[in-house]
Each structure stands twice: as C-alpha cells, then as structure tokens.
Design a protein around this motif. Structure first.
Motif, PDB file in Angstrom:
ATOM      1  N   HIS A  52     -89.349  44.417  49.428  1.00 32.72           N
ATOM      2  CA  HIS A  52     -88.657  43.133  49.522  1.00 32.72           C
ATOM      3  C   HIS A  52     -87.191  43.238  49.107  1.00 32.72           C
ATOM      4  O   HIS A  52     -86.395  42.378  49.443  1.00 32.72           O
ATOM      5  CB  HIS A  52     -89.343  42.089  48.637  1.00 32.72           C
ATOM      6  N   LEU A  53     -86.885  44.284  48.346  1.00 33.41           N
ATOM      7  CA  LEU A  53     -85.544  44.352  47.765  1.00 33.41           C
ATOM      8  C   LEU A  53     -84.473  44.572  48.816  1.00 33.41           C
ATOM      9  O   LEU A  53     -83.317  44.221  48.617  1.00 33.41           O
ATOM     10  CB  LEU A  53     -85.474  45.470  46.711  1.00 33.41           C
ATOM     11  N   ASN A  54     -84.836  45.192  49.961  1.00 30.66           N
ATOM     12  CA  ASN A  54     -83.824  45.349  51.007  1.00 30.66           C
ATOM     13  C   ASN A  54     -84.267  44.705  52.317  1.00 30.66           C
ATOM     14  O   ASN A  54     -83.768  45.040  53.383  1.00 30.66           O
ATOM     15  CB  ASN A  54     -83.451  46.824  51.212  1.00 30.66           C
ATOM     16  N   GLY A  55     -85.224  43.778  52.207  1.00 33.41           N
ATOM     17  CA  GLY A  55     -85.561  42.963  53.364  1.00 33.41           C
ATOM     18  C   GLY A  55     -86.440  43.625  54.398  1.00 33.41           C
ATOM     19  O   GLY A  55     -86.572  43.132  55.509  1.00 33.41           O
ATOM     20  N   ILE A  56     -87.061  44.769  54.070  1.00 38.51           N
ATOM     21  CA  ILE A  56     -88.003  45.377  55.013  1.00 38.51           C
ATOM     22  C   ILE A  56     -89.194  44.438  55.162  1.00 38.51           C
ATOM     23  O   ILE A  56     -89.699  44.216  56.255  1.00 38.51           O
ATOM     24  CB  ILE A  56     -88.473  46.755  54.500  1.00 38.51           C
ATOM     25  N   LEU A  57     -89.650  43.896  54.038  1.00 33.77           N
ATOM     26  CA  LEU A  57     -90.674  42.864  54.073  1.00 33.77           C
ATOM     27  C   LEU A  57     -89.992  41.554  53.721  1.00 33.77           C
ATOM     28  O   LEU A  57     -89.143  41.495  52.832  1.00 33.77           O
ATOM     29  CB  LEU A  57     -91.781  43.150  53.063  1.00 33.77           C
ATOM     30  N   ALA A  58     -90.365  40.510  54.407  1.00 30.79           N
ATOM     31  CA  ALA A  58     -89.812  39.188  54.120  1.00 30.79           C
ATOM     32  C   ALA A  58     -90.763  38.162  54.708  1.00 30.79           C
ATOM     33  O   ALA A  58     -91.776  38.503  55.296  1.00 30.79           O
ATOM     34  CB  ALA A  58     -88.421  39.047  54.725  1.00 30.79           C
ATOM     35  N   GLY A  59     -90.424  36.925  54.561  1.00 31.67           N
ATOM     36  CA  GLY A  59     -91.242  35.896  55.193  1.00 31.67           C
ATOM     37  C   GLY A  59     -92.172  35.199  54.230  1.00 31.67           C
ATOM     38  O   GLY A  59     -92.892  34.286  54.602  1.00 31.67           O
ATOM     39  N   GLY A  60     -92.169  35.604  52.945  1.00 31.32           N
ATOM     40  CA  GLY A  60     -92.975  34.903  51.954  1.00 31.32           C
ATOM     41  C   GLY A  60     -92.163  33.784  51.323  1.00 31.32           C
ATOM     42  O   GLY A  60     -91.198  33.293  51.903  1.00 31.32           O
ATOM     43  N   VAL A  61     -92.548  33.412  50.110  1.00 36.33           N
ATOM     44  CA  VAL A  61     -91.865  32.363  49.366  1.00 36.33           C
ATOM     45  C   VAL A  61     -90.972  33.032  48.324  1.00 36.33           C
ATOM     46  O   VAL A  61     -91.209  34.155  47.922  1.00 36.33           O
ATOM     47  CB  VAL A  61     -92.906  31.449  48.680  1.00 36.33           C
ATOM     48  N   GLY A  62     -89.936  32.309  47.898  1.00 31.52           N
ATOM     49  CA  GLY A  62     -89.106  32.823  46.822  1.00 31.52           C
ATOM     50  C   GLY A  62     -87.856  33.486  47.340  1.00 31.52           C
ATOM     51  O   GLY A  62     -87.608  33.509  48.549  1.00 31.52           O
ATOM     52  N   SER A  63     -87.041  34.013  46.418  1.00 33.23           N
ATOM     53  CA  SER A  63     -85.773  34.590  46.851  1.00 33.23           C
ATOM     54  C   SER A  63     -85.447  35.866  46.090  1.00 33.23           C
ATOM     55  O   SER A  63     -85.895  36.066  44.967  1.00 33.23           O
ATOM     56  CB  SER A  63     -84.649  33.571  46.636  1.00 33.23           C
ATOM     57  N   VAL A  64     -84.691  36.714  46.760  1.00 30.01           N
ATOM     58  CA  VAL A  64     -84.182  37.940  46.148  1.00 30.01           C
ATOM     59  C   VAL A  64     -82.681  37.951  46.379  1.00 30.01           C
ATOM     60  O   VAL A  64     -82.222  37.715  47.502  1.00 30.01           O
ATOM     61  CB  VAL A  64     -84.805  39.195  46.804  1.00 30.01           C
ATOM     62  N   THR A  65     -81.895  38.195  45.319  1.00 31.33           N
ATOM     63  CA  THR A  65     -80.463  38.379  45.533  1.00 31.33           C
ATOM     64  C   THR A  65     -80.026  39.677  44.887  1.00 31.33           C
ATOM     65  O   THR A  65     -80.513  40.060  43.829  1.00 31.33           O
ATOM     66  CB  THR A  65     -79.605  37.235  44.952  1.00 31.33           C
ATOM     67  N   VAL A  66     -79.130  40.369  45.564  1.00 30.58           N
ATOM     68  CA  VAL A  66     -78.616  41.641  45.066  1.00 30.58           C
ATOM     69  C   VAL A  66     -77.136  41.457  44.767  1.00 30.58           C
ATOM     70  O   VAL A  66     -76.342  41.225  45.687  1.00 30.58           O
ATOM     71  CB  VAL A  66     -78.814  42.759  46.105  1.00 30.58           C
ATOM     72  N   ALA A  67     -76.779  41.513  43.495  1.00 28.54           N
ATOM     73  CA  ALA A  67     -75.396  41.291  43.070  1.00 28.54           C
ATOM     74  C   ALA A  67     -74.841  40.024  43.717  1.00 28.54           C
ATOM     75  O   ALA A  67     -73.731  40.007  44.244  1.00 28.54           O
ATOM     76  CB  ALA A  67     -74.527  42.498  43.394  1.00 28.54           C
ATOM     77  N   GLY A  68     -75.646  38.975  43.672  1.00 27.09           N
ATOM     78  CA  GLY A  68     -75.200  37.682  44.163  1.00 27.09           C
ATOM     79  C   GLY A  68     -75.398  37.460  45.644  1.00 27.09           C
ATOM     80  O   GLY A  68     -75.228  36.348  46.136  1.00 27.09           O
ATOM     81  N   LEU A  69     -75.769  38.516  46.388  1.00 25.54           N
ATOM     82  CA  LEU A  69     -75.921  38.380  47.839  1.00 25.54           C
ATOM     83  C   LEU A  69     -77.398  38.172  48.178  1.00 25.54           C
ATOM     84  O   LEU A  69     -78.227  39.015  47.862  1.00 25.54           O
ATOM     85  CB  LEU A  69     -75.414  39.654  48.523  1.00 25.54           C
ATOM     86  N   PRO A  70     -77.743  37.022  48.783  1.00 17.70           N
ATOM     87  CA  PRO A  70     -79.149  36.804  49.103  1.00 17.70           C
ATOM     88  C   PRO A  70     -79.651  37.787  50.158  1.00 17.70           C
ATOM     89  O   PRO A  70     -78.916  38.129  51.093  1.00 17.70           O
ATOM     90  CB  PRO A  70     -79.198  35.365  49.632  1.00 17.70           C
ATOM     91  N   VAL A  71     -80.882  38.263  49.982  1.00 17.97           N
ATOM     92  CA  VAL A  71     -81.472  39.173  50.958  1.00 17.97           C
ATOM     93  C   VAL A  71     -81.958  38.338  52.133  1.00 17.97           C
ATOM     94  O   VAL A  71     -83.037  37.773  52.123  1.00 17.97           O
ATOM     95  CB  VAL A  71     -82.623  39.989  50.333  1.00 17.97           C
ATOM     96  N   GLU A  72     -81.107  38.207  53.125  1.00 23.12           N
ATOM     97  CA  GLU A  72     -81.435  37.454  54.334  1.00 23.12           C
ATOM     98  C   GLU A  72     -80.997  38.265  55.526  1.00 23.12           C
ATOM     99  O   GLU A  72     -80.143  39.143  55.409  1.00 23.12           O
ATOM    100  CB  GLU A  72     -80.665  36.116  54.358  1.00 23.12           C
ATOM    101  N   LYS A  73     -81.534  37.913  56.678  1.00 25.37           N
ATOM    102  CA  LYS A  73     -81.297  38.719  57.862  1.00 25.37           C
ATOM    103  C   LYS A  73     -79.812  38.974  58.121  1.00 25.37           C
ATOM    104  O   LYS A  73     -79.403  40.085  58.414  1.00 25.37           O
ATOM    105  CB  LYS A  73     -81.931  38.053  59.076  1.00 25.37           C
ATOM    106  N   ARG A  74     -78.992  37.928  57.956  1.00 22.34           N
ATOM    107  CA  ARG A  74     -77.583  38.117  58.296  1.00 22.34           C
ATOM    108  C   ARG A  74     -76.872  39.057  57.307  1.00 22.34           C
ATOM    109  O   ARG A  74     -75.786  39.560  57.593  1.00 22.34           O
ATOM    110  CB  ARG A  74     -76.863  36.764  58.378  1.00 22.34           C
ATOM    111  N   ASN A  75     -77.493  39.305  56.135  1.00 20.51           N
ATOM    112  CA  ASN A  75     -76.862  40.195  55.159  1.00 20.51           C
ATOM    113  C   ASN A  75     -77.496  41.583  55.123  1.00 20.51           C
ATOM    114  O   ASN A  75     -77.133  42.394  54.270  1.00 20.51           O
ATOM    115  CB  ASN A  75     -76.990  39.605  53.743  1.00 20.51           C
ATOM    116  N   PHE A  76     -78.447  41.855  56.025  1.00 17.44           N
ATOM    117  CA  PHE A  76     -79.229  43.084  55.882  1.00 17.44           C
ATOM    118  C   PHE A  76     -78.370  44.341  55.772  1.00 17.44           C
ATOM    119  O   PHE A  76     -78.636  45.197  54.937  1.00 17.44           O
ATOM    120  CB  PHE A  76     -80.221  43.231  57.037  1.00 17.44           C
ATOM    121  N   ALA A  77     -77.339  44.459  56.603  1.00 18.81           N
ATOM    122  CA  ALA A  77     -76.544  45.687  56.593  1.00 18.81           C
ATOM    123  C   ALA A  77     -75.949  45.916  55.206  1.00 18.81           C
ATOM    124  O   ALA A  77     -76.039  47.014  54.643  1.00 18.81           O
ATOM    125  CB  ALA A  77     -75.446  45.621  57.644  1.00 18.81           C
ATOM    126  N   GLU A  78     -75.370  44.867  54.621  1.00 20.51           N
ATOM    127  CA  GLU A  78     -74.743  45.016  53.314  1.00 20.51           C
ATOM    128  C   GLU A  78     -75.805  45.195  52.221  1.00 20.51           C
ATOM    129  O   GLU A  78     -75.646  46.012  51.308  1.00 20.51           O
ATOM    130  CB  GLU A  78     -73.852  43.793  53.035  1.00 20.51           C
TER     131      GLU A  78
END
Lengths: 250, 253
Positions: A52-78
């Motif tokens: 979940h930490l780099n968005g390989i798995l997603a689609g559940g409930v809750g949120s993960v942020t890495v240094a303030g950046l939410p793990v969402e599809k549009r941020n996957f590269a970063e």
C-alpha cells in the motif's frame, strides 16, 4: 524541505478481491530519519501493508501519505520515487542484465540521463560498498552482494523512505553484519519488515507489531521484546538463548 | 552459469569486427543473408565466393576455423531434410552411384544446404564477436519492437535462474529416490514442468511488482544508447556490398 512525517497511514483497511480481509484499520506515523521495525507473525498483513505504501495495492479505506504527498493514482510516479521497496528475493528485484543498468533503472525511468545518471548509479553503489561490481550480471554475485545491490537500486532514486522486506533472510552472519553497517550508515527513514528480532533490536530504536491487520503495539524495540506476554500473544518468539535485556542499545 | 557476459557462444577478443557497433553488425549480417538467399542456385561459383568472404571476416575477427566449424554443427538437424530431397522429388532423374536421383531434387538439396550453411556461418560469426547484451542494444537501436527486446532481455537475465530452479527440483526428486526411467515416469516429469511453469509465472508477477515499484510504466528507460560513425557503417557494409556484387554477377553471367 518538507516537515511532514516520512510516512503517515491512517485508518487503512483492505480486503483482497477474493474477500479475504488483510488489514482492519492501520494507523502508523513514521517521522523523518526514524528507523522502525514492523514485526508480526506470518499472515499478519505485513506484505499487504507494504504494497500500500507505493500504491501497488489500493482501493480499500483509509489513507497513506508519503512526506505529505497522498498515495493516489495521479501521484504514483513521485510516490514510487519517494518510497523505495527492497523485496525479499533479490532475483525478483534485480531484473536487468547488469548491476549498473539495474541501479540505473529507477532514475532513468524518472527521466535522468547521461552524466547525472552515471553519478547517481556510482553514488548508490558506493553507499552499499558494491562500486566495483557495476558491470557484473547480477547472477554472478553472492546472495549477500545481490541483497546490497537491491538496496542500491532503490537508493539511486533518493527515496524519502526505505522499506525493506525481510532484509536479513538467507544471509550468512557476515553478510548480515555488512548489510547492517550499510543500513546504519544511511541518512534515510527506514521501515523494516522482519521476523529477525535481534536484527530489529540492533537496527531500529522503535518497533511496531502488526497482528491480525491492526497495529497491536508501538514502542521502543527493547521494551516490546522484553514484554513476554505481549510477544507470546502475537506469536513472536526470540531465538534460543537471546535475552533482549542483556543488549545495550543506544 | 553461462549467460550474461561470458556466454559460451561469445568469443572474447579485440579485433576490428569485435569493435564494430552491434547494430552495424546485425544489419550487415542480415543484409548478407538476404543477398545469399536471393542468389540463383545454379551460380555455384557465387556460393564459393560467399564462403571465401565469410572466411575472410572470420580471419579479421581472429575466430579459428575449428571454432566456427564446430558451431556450424547446429544446422545438422535442419539440413537433414535437404538430404531427402533428391530421393523424393519428381521429374527428370539421373543415376549417381547406382541410385536413381531426381535432378531438381539435387538442385533443391544444394540450394538449402549452401544457403543454410552460409546463413548459419554468418550468424555464428555475429554471435561470437558480439556480446549478448550488445546484441540486445543493437536490436533496440534498429527499432525492433521494444516488447520483443524486453522479452529477450528477461530471457537472458532469468534463463540461469530458471535452470537453477529446475536443477534444484531434480535434486529434490532424486533425494527422495526418484530416477526417471522409461515412459511410466513421464508423468512425474510433466508435473515438474508444470510446477516450474507456475513458479516462473509467479516470479514474473513479483518481478513486475518490483519494476512498477521503481517507476516502470510500460516502457524500458533507455540507459545505454549505442552509436555508430559513418566509417563504422562503411566497414560493416563491406561484407554485404561485396556479396551483392557477387549476387548481381550470378544473375547476369
């Protein structure tokens, strides 16, 4: 530089498509520069959490942020640049024909070329003490060397947080110590998933126990390891003859 | 443990042929084969000249004749068919050593044998003077579809890993008293192949995860770009251009 914690997970729950629920609301914050051990028995959901930490798995409930950046599809590269995952089997991690190309893969995918790329590769290999092996094919290296190259492949991306899945597995004592030296020398946040409790105590001042899909304990590694009822209730056992009280940790 | 830099097909050296950029050599070898197959089979002398050309390149590359000839054995199963042709083909017949052979069959056999051998010889020369890794870079440079280059590259990387897995499975079988003898044991071998397939498939998934985790989004980043100067292209062109001249003479004479 951001002041947000390296990793912030809140209320993360996830069930696999077949209905098996692996995570039931995980909350975890890892500050910058911390080294944290993620302990837990088999089937506790450790790997699910890592993916979940780099968005390989997603689609559940809750949120993960890495240094303030939410793990969402549009941020996957970063996000994938910021989260460096070292998988357990270096033969899975090292998929390019030579060590140099493998270490270059991440930064090159991010658009780096030429001298800058070369510098990044050399730097990462030097950090893990493998600078002399750049042109070797990975399968000509020893297991311990491959593990260190695997660490270099993610260091080359200058990650915010280094995630290691069972870093000490299959290593002989000397390689194990060499890897520990490398990890200690790095100036990066580390999340280390492991069954190797002495290794966790050696390298990580803080530990969390993931059990049945939730964080069951969070504290100083030494305190957790010394808490026998807690350890027993989560199927965590110390190796024979190892007394965490007898170890002096900083 | 042979693949990668020390593959058994490759013969380490520092000759002018070794130093040519891989995509020039690939293009030259391919063009040479095209020219050879488009030569009329009746121009027997032309094939002799081609053989001299190949021998010349081998000499420049310092590949010993014995090495080249041993590698040529690979074509034997493929030309076995050619040997049958004089016996089965129809048409006008001729007596050779008391056997009645078809004339068109003999020409056909000669055609397959001569062109096949020259093609294999050119490929062996290419493989023994170019590292596998460089060949892939060359193919990439020649704009082969990236997916094919990636597949070939993973084959090189994981060939040994999979062979090693197969070897360990075989040791595990033998340690439990199993020796494959005869048809009754084929079932076990088939299951081994199945297990190996599933293991490799799962490894593929894990490798993909590792790639995605490091920013893979469908195409491999270009890490090494091979380049060639005009002079290098000119050197590489010597073989196919000379062969083309021979071929044209073959058609006109």
């Amino acid at each position: 530089m951001t002041t947000a914690p390296s990793l912030e997970i809140s209320g993360l729950a996830y069930a696999y498509p077949d209905g098996h629920q692996a995570l039931f609301g995980v909350d975890l914050t890892v500050g910058r520069g911390e080294r944290v051990a993620l302990l837990g028995p088999n089937g506790a959901g450790k790997t699910t959490l890592v993916l979940h930490l780099n968005g390989i798995l997603a689609g559940g409930v809750g949120s993960v942020t890495v240094a303030g950046l939410p793990v969402e599809k549009r941020n996957f590269a970063e996000v994938r640049r910021r989260v460096g995952i070292v998988f357990q089997d270096p033969d899975d991690q090292l998929f390019m024909p030579t060590v140099r190309e493998d270490v270059a893969f991440g930064p090159a995918a991010a658009g780096l070329r030429g001298a800058e790329l070369e510098e990044r590769v050399q730097g990462a290999l030097e950090q893990v003490g493998m600078a002399g092996f750049a042109d070797r094919p990975p399968h000509h290296l020893s297991f311990g060397q491959r593990r260190r190259v695997a660490v270099a492949t993610v260091l080359a991306m200058r990650p915010e947080i280094l995630v290691l899945d069972e870093p000490s597995s299959n290593l002989d004592p000397a390689s194990r110590r060499e890897l520990a030296d490398v990890l200690r020398s790095l100036d990066v946040t580390v999340l280390m998933v492991t069954h190797d409790l002495p290794y966790a105590l050696e390298l990580c001042p803080r530990a969390v126990i993931l059990s049945e899909g939730v964080i069951a304990a969070d504290g100083r590694t030494q305190d957790l390891l010394c808490d026998e009822p807690l350890m027993r209730s989560h199927r965590l056992e110390l190796p024979f003859g190892f007394d965490p009280r007898s170890v002096h940790v900083a | 443990m042979g693949a990668g830099h020390a593959h058994k097909l490759y013969r380490h050296g520092h000759s002018p042929v070794h130093r040519l950029p891989p995509h020039c050599k690939l293009a030259a070898a391919f063009a040479f084969v095209l020219v050879v197959v488009s030569t009329p089979r009746e121009a027997v002398w032309a094939f002799g000249l081609y053989a001299v050309l190949v021998a010349g390149v081998a000499a420049v590359a310092r590949i010993p004749a014995g090495f080249l000839l041993r590698r040529l054995v690979i074509e034997v199963p493929f030309v076995a068919f050619a040997v049958l042709m004089p016996f089965v083909a129809q048409g006008e017949r001729v007596d050779v050593l008391g056997m009645s052979l078809s004339v068109s069959g003999l020409w056909g056999a000669w055609n397959v044998l001569a062109k096949g051998t020259l093609g294999v010889a050119a490929s062996v020369l290419l493989a023994s003077t170019t590292e596998l890794r460089a060949l892939l870079l060359g193919l990439q440079r020649l704009k082969l579809p990236p997916m094919l280059v990636q597949i070939a590259s993973f084959m090189i990387r994981y060939g040994d890993v999979v062979t090693d897995e197969l070897r360990r499975m075989s040791i595990a079988r033998r340690s439990r008293g199993f020796e494959a003898r005869g048809v009754r044991h084929w079932g076990v071998l088939a299951k081994t192949a199945g297990a190996l397939f599933i293991r490799s498939y799962e490894r593929g998934e894990r490798v993909y995860l590792a790639m995605v985790s490091r920013g893979y989004a469908g195409s491999m980043p270009v890490i090494d770009e091979v380049t060639a100067t005009r002079t290098q292209w000119a050197y590489a062109a010597v073989l196919p251009v000379t062969a083309l001249a021979v071929c044209l003479m073959g058609w006109t004479l």
